[in-house]
Scaffold this motif. Structure first.
Motif, PDB file in Angstrom:
ATOM      1  N   GLN A  89      -0.028 -12.515   7.461  1.00 58.77           N
ATOM      2  CA  GLN A  89      -0.181 -11.783   6.211  1.00 58.77           C
ATOM      3  C   GLN A  89       0.447 -10.396   6.272  1.00 58.77           C
ATOM      4  N   VAL A  90       0.299  -9.741   7.408  1.00 61.58           N
ATOM      5  CA  VAL A  90       0.689  -8.331   7.465  1.00 61.58           C
ATOM      6  C   VAL A  90       2.021  -8.085   8.169  1.00 61.58           C
ATOM      7  N   LEU A  91       2.492  -9.063   8.921  1.00 63.07           N
ATOM      8  CA  LEU A  91       3.590  -8.771   9.837  1.00 63.07           C
ATOM      9  C   LEU A  91       4.890  -8.387   9.137  1.00 63.07           C
ATOM     10  N   SER A  92       5.183  -9.011   8.017  1.00 62.95           N
ATOM     11  CA  SER A  92       6.486  -8.785   7.398  1.00 62.95           C
ATOM     12  C   SER A  92       6.616  -7.415   6.744  1.00 62.95           C
ATOM     13  N   ARG A  93       5.486  -6.725   6.458  1.00 60.38           N
ATOM     14  CA  ARG A  93       5.556  -5.430   5.802  1.00 60.38           C
ATOM     15  C   ARG A  93       5.137  -4.273   6.709  1.00 60.38           C
ATOM     16  N   THR A  94       4.854  -4.550   7.944  1.00 64.43           N
ATOM     17  CA  THR A  94       4.273  -3.525   8.812  1.00 64.43           C
ATOM     18  C   THR A  94       5.323  -2.794   9.625  1.00 64.43           C
ATOM     19  N   GLU A  95       5.329  -1.475   9.501  1.00 67.71           N
ATOM     20  CA  GLU A  95       6.175  -0.626  10.332  1.00 67.71           C
ATOM     21  C   GLU A  95       5.638  -0.549  11.752  1.00 67.71           C
ATOM     22  N   LEU A  96       4.302  -0.486  11.869  1.00 69.41           N
ATOM     23  CA  LEU A  96       3.686  -0.326  13.179  1.00 69.41           C
ATOM     24  C   LEU A  96       2.247  -0.837  13.120  1.00 69.41           C
ATOM     25  N   ILE A  97       1.881  -1.682  14.073  1.00 71.71           N
ATOM     26  CA  ILE A  97       0.498  -2.130  14.225  1.00 71.71           C
ATOM     27  C   ILE A  97      -0.137  -1.299  15.333  1.00 71.71           C
TER      28      ILE A  97
END
Length: 231
Positions: A89-97
Motif C-alpha cells: 500500500q505504501v511502498l510506491s509513494r514513500t520517500e523514506l520508511i
C-alpha cells in the motif's frame, strides 16, 4: 489559520537554525518532516504553500489517501508501525520508511520492492531507551543481525530512527539521541561499501533542539506546527 501556521513554522525554523548554530552545523543538514496524522487537509495544503515538502504519516490507509490528494512532488515519509500485509500500500509513494523494526519486515519490503521494480530507502528503528511500550529493535539485536540486514537486496538502508522517552525535560532525551548516533557510527564502521548510513531520524516537537545538537538529520514535528489551530 494561515497566519498562525506561518508563525508556528517560522518559530520552528528559527529554533532549528539556532540549534544548528550551537552545534556548528548548517540548517541545510536538517530536514523538517511534518507529522500530519492529526492535521486537517487544509493545514497541510497551507504547509506545502509555505515550502514544506516532507510530510509523514503513521497509518497506511491515511497515508495512501493523503498522498493522493496532495501534490505529487511531496516527499512522503512513513513513520508508524508497518504490518507486512500493508507494505504494498505504501511502498510506491514513500520517500523514506523510518520504522523498520525487524529483519522479517525488511525482507518483506525487499520482496515487494522487487515485484514493483523499486528500491526503497529505509531506516532501522531502534528502541534505545528499552521502554516496553516503544516499537523498535533493541541495540543488541541490531548489532547481532547487522550482517543479515546488510544482505537484504532491493532496499537501501540509509540510517537509524528512535523515539526518546516522553518527558517534560528535553535534556533527558540527550543520552538516547547520543547513543543512537554512536550506534550509527559503529555500524557504519562495519558497513559494506554499498551501505551509507547518512540519516538519523530523532527528535520530535518537545526535544528536537537536543536531537539536532546530537546529530539528527531528520526531525519529526507535529504539535509544534499545528498548535493553536482548531480541528
Amino acid at each position: 489559520m494561515a497566519d498562525r501556521l506561518t508563525d508556528n513554522l517560522q518559530r520552528v525554523n528559527a529554533e532549528i537554525a539556532t540549534a544548528c548554530g550551537h552545534a556548528g552545523r548548517s540548517p541545510n543538514e536538517v530536514t523538517l518532516v511534518a507529522v500530519t496524522k492529526s492535521a486537517e487537509l487544509a493545514w497541510l495544503r497551507r504547509l506545502v504553500e509555505l515550502g514544506v515538502r516532507d510530510l509523514a504519516e503513521n497509518r497506511p490507509q491515511q497515508f495512501v489517501e493523503r498522498a493522493g490528494l496532495l501534490p505529487a512532488d511531496i516527499h512522503w515519509h512513513f513513520i508508524g508501525h508497518l504490518q507486512r500485509n500493508k507494505v504494498k500500500q505504501v511502498l510506491s509513494r514513500t520517500e523514506l520508511i523510518h520504522s523498520i523494526d525487524s529483519l522479517r519486515l525488511l525482507k518483506r519490503i525487499s520482496e515487494v520492492a522487487a515485484e514493483l521494480a523499486l528500491r526503497p530507502r529505509v531506516l532501522l528503528e531502534v528502541n534505545v531507551s528499552g521502554e516496553a511500550a516503544k516499537d523498535g529493535m533493541p541495540v543488541y539485536e541490531i548489532n547481532s543481525q547487522w550482517d543479515d540486514f546488510q544482505a537484504v537486496p532491493h532496499v537501501d538502508i540509509v540510517g537509524l530512527m528512535t523515539m526518546a522517552p516522553l518527558t517534560d525535560d528535553p535534556q533527558a532525551a540527550r543520552p538516547v539521541f547520543r547513543e543512537l548516533r554512536q550506534l550509527r557510527d559503529s555500524l557504519a564502521g562495519r558497513a559494506a561499501a554499498h551501505i551509507k548510513l547518512t540519516e538519523l531520524s530523532m527528535g520530535m516537537s518537545g526535544d528536537f533542539v537536543v536531537a539536532i545538537e546530537e546529530g539528527a538529520t531528520l526531525i519529526r514535528i507535529g504539535s509544534r506546527l499545528f498548535e493553536g489551530l482548531k480541528l
